[in-house]
Design a protein around this motif. Structure first.
Motif, PDB file in Angstrom:
ATOM      1  N   HIS A 187       0.823  -1.201   0.000  1.00  0.00           N
ATOM      2  CA  HIS A 187       0.000   0.000   0.000  1.00  0.00           C
ATOM      3  C   HIS A 187       0.861   1.255   0.000  1.00  0.00           C
ATOM      4  O   HIS A 187       0.565   2.239  -0.678  1.00  0.00           O
ATOM      5  CB  HIS A 187      -0.948  -0.005   1.212  1.00  0.00           C
ATOM      6  N   ARG A 243      -4.885  -0.333   5.711  1.00  0.00           N
ATOM      7  CA  ARG A 243      -5.054   0.039   4.309  1.00  0.00           C
ATOM      8  C   ARG A 243      -5.243   1.554   4.224  1.00  0.00           C
ATOM      9  O   ARG A 243      -5.839   2.140   5.127  1.00  0.00           O
ATOM     10  CB  ARG A 243      -6.319  -0.596   3.733  1.00  0.00           C
ATOM     11  N   PRO A 261      -7.166   4.907   3.052  1.00  0.00           N
ATOM     12  CA  PRO A 261      -8.591   5.104   2.818  1.00  0.00           C
ATOM     13  C   PRO A 261      -8.918   5.013   1.321  1.00  0.00           C
ATOM     14  O   PRO A 261      -8.040   5.261   0.482  1.00  0.00           O
ATOM     15  CB  PRO A 261      -8.858   6.504   3.347  1.00  0.00           C
ATOM     16  N   PRO A 262     -10.160   4.649   0.979  1.00  0.00           N
ATOM     17  CA  PRO A 262     -10.505   4.524  -0.439  1.00  0.00           C
ATOM     18  C   PRO A 262     -10.265   5.841  -1.177  1.00  0.00           C
ATOM     19  O   PRO A 262     -10.571   6.907  -0.663  1.00  0.00           O
ATOM     20  CB  PRO A 262     -12.007   4.196  -0.417  1.00  0.00           C
ATOM     21  N   GLY A 263      -9.709   5.704  -2.364  1.00  0.00           N
ATOM     22  CA  GLY A 263      -9.458   6.912  -3.178  1.00  0.00           C
ATOM     23  C   GLY A 263      -8.215   7.678  -2.772  1.00  0.00           C
ATOM     24  O   GLY A 263      -7.919   8.735  -3.342  1.00  0.00           O
TER      25      GLY A 263
END
Lengths: 121, 310
Positions: free
Chosen positions: A5, B284, B286-288
């Motif tokens: 990530h 993870r 954050p989305p976007g």
């Protein structure tokens, strides 16, 4: 965030850097934000420094120099004894004004360099 | 009662650089002493002696003016100039405090932190610090005034702060992404604020322009009344970048994560660590997040905010 990530985010940043480098400069103004309201005034008045340029006739610098033509020393002391006409002592503010060695000598008035009689030398 | 300052020493004759410095200090002490409420020279010098007496030892009278009157010209000139300069630099503070309170703040500030620079540009540089140190001049709006003083000074810095050669695509080619370091342009100012003073200053300027008659052709109903004021902003934390582009100053709001990333870059962290500092912790992103990071960096690069580290 794990390593994958983190790498994705770093790659996104690098892609952004490349894209930004290739974008036309004209497009930057659209992304710049709100124009500051003081811009025009700042541009005009911000030159506040000791040596700040105030334009052609605006020289008000360190020594109050009013420029070559503003000197009231040398060219205004017209009488030989200068007693009544000499304005040098208090008015001449220019660098080369009538303050120095050959300038206004007080009691006997201003004896500017150009006006000295031969016997005075 | 405040204790009088040490006696002002004025050398009878200036024969050395030390004596010249002493003489200059004496002149500066008189010239920089605050004016009376009637804008005249104070009757007593800082050491309690009559100003007339001290002035007489510094300057001779002319045929029209006494020694005191001659020095008073410079005393007034100094204060009018520095107050005028601060007045021009601080429209936001003036709007919050009103002209009279602003003037009192400015005088108190200049007594505590007199001009120490050959350029008036630097005059407001310590105003934010003074507001924090002496909140009585700005109460009950101290937090707002502190933000405004920082913001107004940041504009000065952004206007003529140094610019270094921009970071270019070519600089990326040889870079190791894991170790890449960027730097921010010195003129770029990043502020974390408690009040949205950027919008407030824009509103003040627009109102001032209308009052000045820039829009004198506008129907009377659209012109603000003389007494109408821009409402003071409500507390709302925000982050703003102040920067310049083609000689103009801009205010750009930043998302909190973007602000954190930029500050980490300014602190010298490598890009990867700066990004980690900016994004919220978690397994993870954050989305976007990747899209947003890409868009931010594209914009910042476009605006020329990055330069090579020294």
């Amino acid at each position: 965030m794990n390593k994958t990530h983190r790498s994705i985010i770093v790659a996104a940043a690098l892609a952004g850097l490349y894209a930004g480098a290739l974008t036309l400069k004209a497009a930057a103004a659209d992304a710049a934000g709100s124009a500051a309201p003081t811009t025009t005034e700042k541009g005009k008045d911000s030159c506040k420094g000791k040596d700040g340029c105030h334009g052609k006739d605006g020289c008000k610098g360190k020594d109050g120099c009013k420029g070559k033509d503003g000197c009231k020393g040398k060219d205004t002391c017209k009488s030989a004894d200068g007693k009544d006409t000499c304005k040098a002592k208090d008015t001449c503010k220019a660098k080369d004004g009538c303050k120095g060695k050959d300038g206004c000598k007080g009691k006997d008035g201003c004896k500017a360099a150009d006006e000295k009689k031969p016997d005075q030398k | 009662m405040p204790r009088p300052a040490a006696k002002i020493r004025i050398p009878a004759r200036v024969g050395s650089t030390a004596e010249l410095a002493e003489f200059q200090r004496a002149v500066w002490g008189l010239v920089s002493r605050p004016l009376t409420p009637g804008h005249r020279m104070q009757r007593r010098a800082a050491d309690g002696r009559p100003t007339r007496e001290v002035a007489g030892r510094i300057v001779k009278p002319s045929d029209r003016l006494t020694a005191l009157e001659r020095l008073e010209i410079y005393n007034r000139m100094y204060w009018f100039r520095v107050l005028d300069s601060l007045h021009e630099d601080c429209p936001g503070l003036r709007a919050v405090l009103g002209e009279r309170r602003f003037l009192r703040l400015a005088e108190a500030y200049l007594v505590r932190y007199p001009s120490r620079s050959p350029t008036l540009r630097d005059l407001p540089s310590r105003l934010a610090r003074f507001i924090r140190e002496a909140p009585r001049w700005t109460r009950p709006h101290t937090a707002l005034c502190h933000d405004l003083a920082r913001f107004e000074w940041a504009q000065v810095e952004a206007y003529d702060g140094a610019a270094r050669p921009r970071f270019a695509a070519a600089d990326l080619r040889a870079a190791d992404p894991g170790r890449l370091r960027l730097a921010l342009q010195p003129y770029l100012q990043l502020l974390e604020l408690r009040y949205p003073v950027d919008d407030y200053l824009i509103a003040i300027k627009q109102r001032t322009a209308l009052l000045r008659g820039d829009a004198s052709h506008a129907p009377a109903g659209l012109r603000p009344g003389r007494r109408s004021r821009v409402p003071r902003p409500r507390r709302q934390a925000c982050q703003v970048a102040i920067h310049r582009l083609d000689g103009r100053i801009y205010f750009k709001r930043l998302e909190p994560a973007a602000g954190r990333i930029l500050r980490a870059i300014r602190a010298g962290r490598p890009l990867a660590r700066a990004l980690a500092a900016g994004l919220p912790p978690g397994r993870r992103p954050p989305p976007g997040a990747a899209d947003r990071v890409q868009a931010w960096f594209r914009t910042w690069m476009q605006l020329g905010w990055f330069c090579r580290p020294e």
